[in-house]
Design a protein around this motif. Structure first.
Motif, PDB file in Angstrom:
ATOM      1  N   MET A 250       0.815  -1.210   0.000  1.00  0.00           N
ATOM      2  CA  MET A 250       0.000   0.000   0.000  1.00  0.00           C
ATOM      3  C   MET A 250       0.854   1.268   0.000  1.00  0.00           C
ATOM      4  O   MET A 250       0.335   2.374   0.112  1.00  0.00           O
ATOM      5  CB  MET A 250      -0.914   0.018   1.233  1.00  0.00           C
ATOM      6  N   GLY A 251       2.162   1.100  -0.134  1.00  0.00           N
ATOM      7  CA  GLY A 251       3.043   2.255  -0.210  1.00  0.00           C
ATOM      8  C   GLY A 251       3.281   2.942   1.120  1.00  0.00           C
ATOM      9  O   GLY A 251       3.556   4.151   1.169  1.00  0.00           O
ATOM     10  N   LEU A 252       3.190   2.182   2.219  1.00  0.00           N
ATOM     11  CA  LEU A 252       3.318   2.765   3.546  1.00  0.00           C
ATOM     12  C   LEU A 252       4.624   2.379   4.241  1.00  0.00           C
ATOM     13  O   LEU A 252       4.754   2.521   5.466  1.00  0.00           O
ATOM     14  CB  LEU A 252       2.129   2.321   4.420  1.00  0.00           C
ATOM     15  N   GLY A 253       5.579   1.908   3.470  1.00  0.00           N
ATOM     16  CA  GLY A 253       6.835   1.455   4.053  1.00  0.00           C
ATOM     17  C   GLY A 253       7.545   2.514   4.869  1.00  0.00           C
ATOM     18  O   GLY A 253       8.211   2.200   5.864  1.00  0.00           O
ATOM     19  N   GLU A 254       7.406   3.778   4.488  1.00  0.00           N
ATOM     20  CA  GLU A 254       8.069   4.873   5.210  1.00  0.00           C
ATOM     21  C   GLU A 254       7.187   5.450   6.309  1.00  0.00           C
ATOM     22  O   GLU A 254       7.663   6.264   7.114  1.00  0.00           O
ATOM     23  CB  GLU A 254       8.445   5.991   4.224  1.00  0.00           C
ATOM     24  N   ASN A 255       5.926   5.067   6.352  1.00  0.00           N
ATOM     25  CA  ASN A 255       4.980   5.662   7.298  1.00  0.00           C
ATOM     26  C   ASN A 255       4.667   4.787   8.508  1.00  0.00           C
ATOM     27  O   ASN A 255       4.350   5.297   9.582  1.00  0.00           O
ATOM     28  CB  ASN A 255       3.653   5.989   6.601  1.00  0.00           C
TER      29      ASN A 255
END
Length: 371
Positions: A250-255
């Motif tokens: 979901m593209g949340l690797g940095e969050n």
């Protein structure tokens, strides 16, 4: 009047740190100041079968490998069976003024019947009823009947209003007292915030019922408005690897940060106190003690309106947090973040009603002790 009290469950705090075992521990250590308190459960410690800690006498029945406590994300049935078979041997000849037996995993209650134990009181943390059919399919019919068999006991405690209503709806016609879980308010207020700050935090076992997958999907929507937010997920369990993959997809690797299980309770509270919103979209919760801990930490709670989630009764919608469906979760998270200081203030005040010292007095009243 000094009482001789026994708590009966399977897993034992601090070797396992779930909600039920934490409740027993917090009640037992306070009761032990004036009463003789015993706890019967799995032998999770080294050495003798019987030990004493903080004035509480612990009786181990069977040794259990905690890594095998769950099978395919569900509690293994074998340890409770062995525990129930050994329980009569451990309790034979004992006499107690009160035996506070936790309803689940059901079989220990029936073991007490074999001993013709008097003064047994059943504490219900949740009631599943027909949900057993959804959980186990056809095999759930047997579990449902075993659960309902506990209605034959004379005295009952429910830890939440939801559980009380479920029991009444299911046909329990015996007296029920609601004695909720609590929190150690002085301890929570003493703990300082952690250095790691976050906008959102989740704390709990990583199993499907906790709804962390819904939280991650909601956070992906939050990122459209708040691209630099930070979320912390505290806990471990069979779903962790899948949830970490989902966060990456979901593209949340940095969050999103997965901390794993934190052994030190103060570390968990410290992370709550350095966050702004507690996210708890649980689909099934018998009470939700962690919700109270978040409120006592001064942060609002966003939880699920799922009918099996008792923690929704702890949140005053729109004042101390929000109770919403999965579809509205992202919007509620953003609103709670915008209003977190004011809502957190109300949440902290609300938590004051659940101090453990007050809960002990309610419990003694339920036991029949006046004053």
């Amino acid at each position: 009047m000094s009482l001789r009290i026994a708590f009966v469950y399977d897993v034992v705090y601090p070797w396992v740190k779930g909600g039920v075992e934490k409740r027993i521990y917090e009640l037992a250590r306070r009761l032990a100041k004036e009463h003789e308190v015993h706890v019967y459960g799995y032998k999770l410690w080294e050495g003798r079968d019987e030990i004493e800690r903080e004035g509480i006498v612990y009786h181990g029945t069977v040794g259990v490998d905690l890594s095998k406590l769950y099978v395919s994300g569900r509690r293994s049935p074998l340890p409770p069976i062995l525990h129930s078979l050994k329980l009569p041997l451990r309790m034979k000849g004992e006499r107690f003024d009160v035996i506070d037996c936790q309803a689940s995993p059901y079989l220990p209650s029936y073991a007490l019947r074999l001993l013709d134990m008097e003064n047994v009181l059943i504490t219900w943390h949740e009631f599943w009823g027909d949900y057993w059919l959804e959980y186990l399919g056809h095999a759930g019919s047997l579990a449902r009947e075993v659960e309902r068999g506990l209605f034959s006991f004379k005295r009952h405690i429910a830890v939440s209003r939801k559980t009380e209503l479920d029991l009444l709806e299911a046909g329990l016609r015996k007296p029920i007292r609601v004695v909720p879980n609590g929190i150690d308010l002085p301890l929570v207020r003493w703990i300082r915030p952690a250095e790691l700050e976050s906008d959102f935090i989740f704390v709990g076992r990583l199993i499907r019922e906790k709804g962390v997958d819904a939280l991650i999907r909601a956070l992906a929507e939050v990122k459209d408005e708040l691209p630099d937010f930070r979320a912390v997920i505290v806990g471990d369990g069979p779903e962790r690897a899948r949830l970490e993959r989902l966060a990456g997809e979901m593209g949340l690797g940095e969050n999103v940060i997965f901390t794993g299980f934190l052994r030190d309770y103060s570390d968990v509270i410290a992370l709550m106190k350095s966050s702004r919103v507690f996210a708890f979209p649980s689909r099934r919760e018998g009470f939700g003690m962690v919700v109270l801990e978040a409120m006592a930490s001064g942060i609002p709670v966003v939880t699920s309106d799922h009918p099996m989630n008792a923690s929704r009764f702890l949140v005053e919608d729109g004042k101390t947090g929000f109770v919403v469906s999965d579809k509205k979760l992202s919007g509620a998270l953003i609103m709670a973040l915008e209003r977190w200081k004011r809502m957190g203030h109300f949440a902290s005040r609300r938590a004051g009603a659940y101090d453990w010292d007050r809960i002990v007095k309610e419990l003694l009243s339920a036991y029949g002790v006046v004053g």
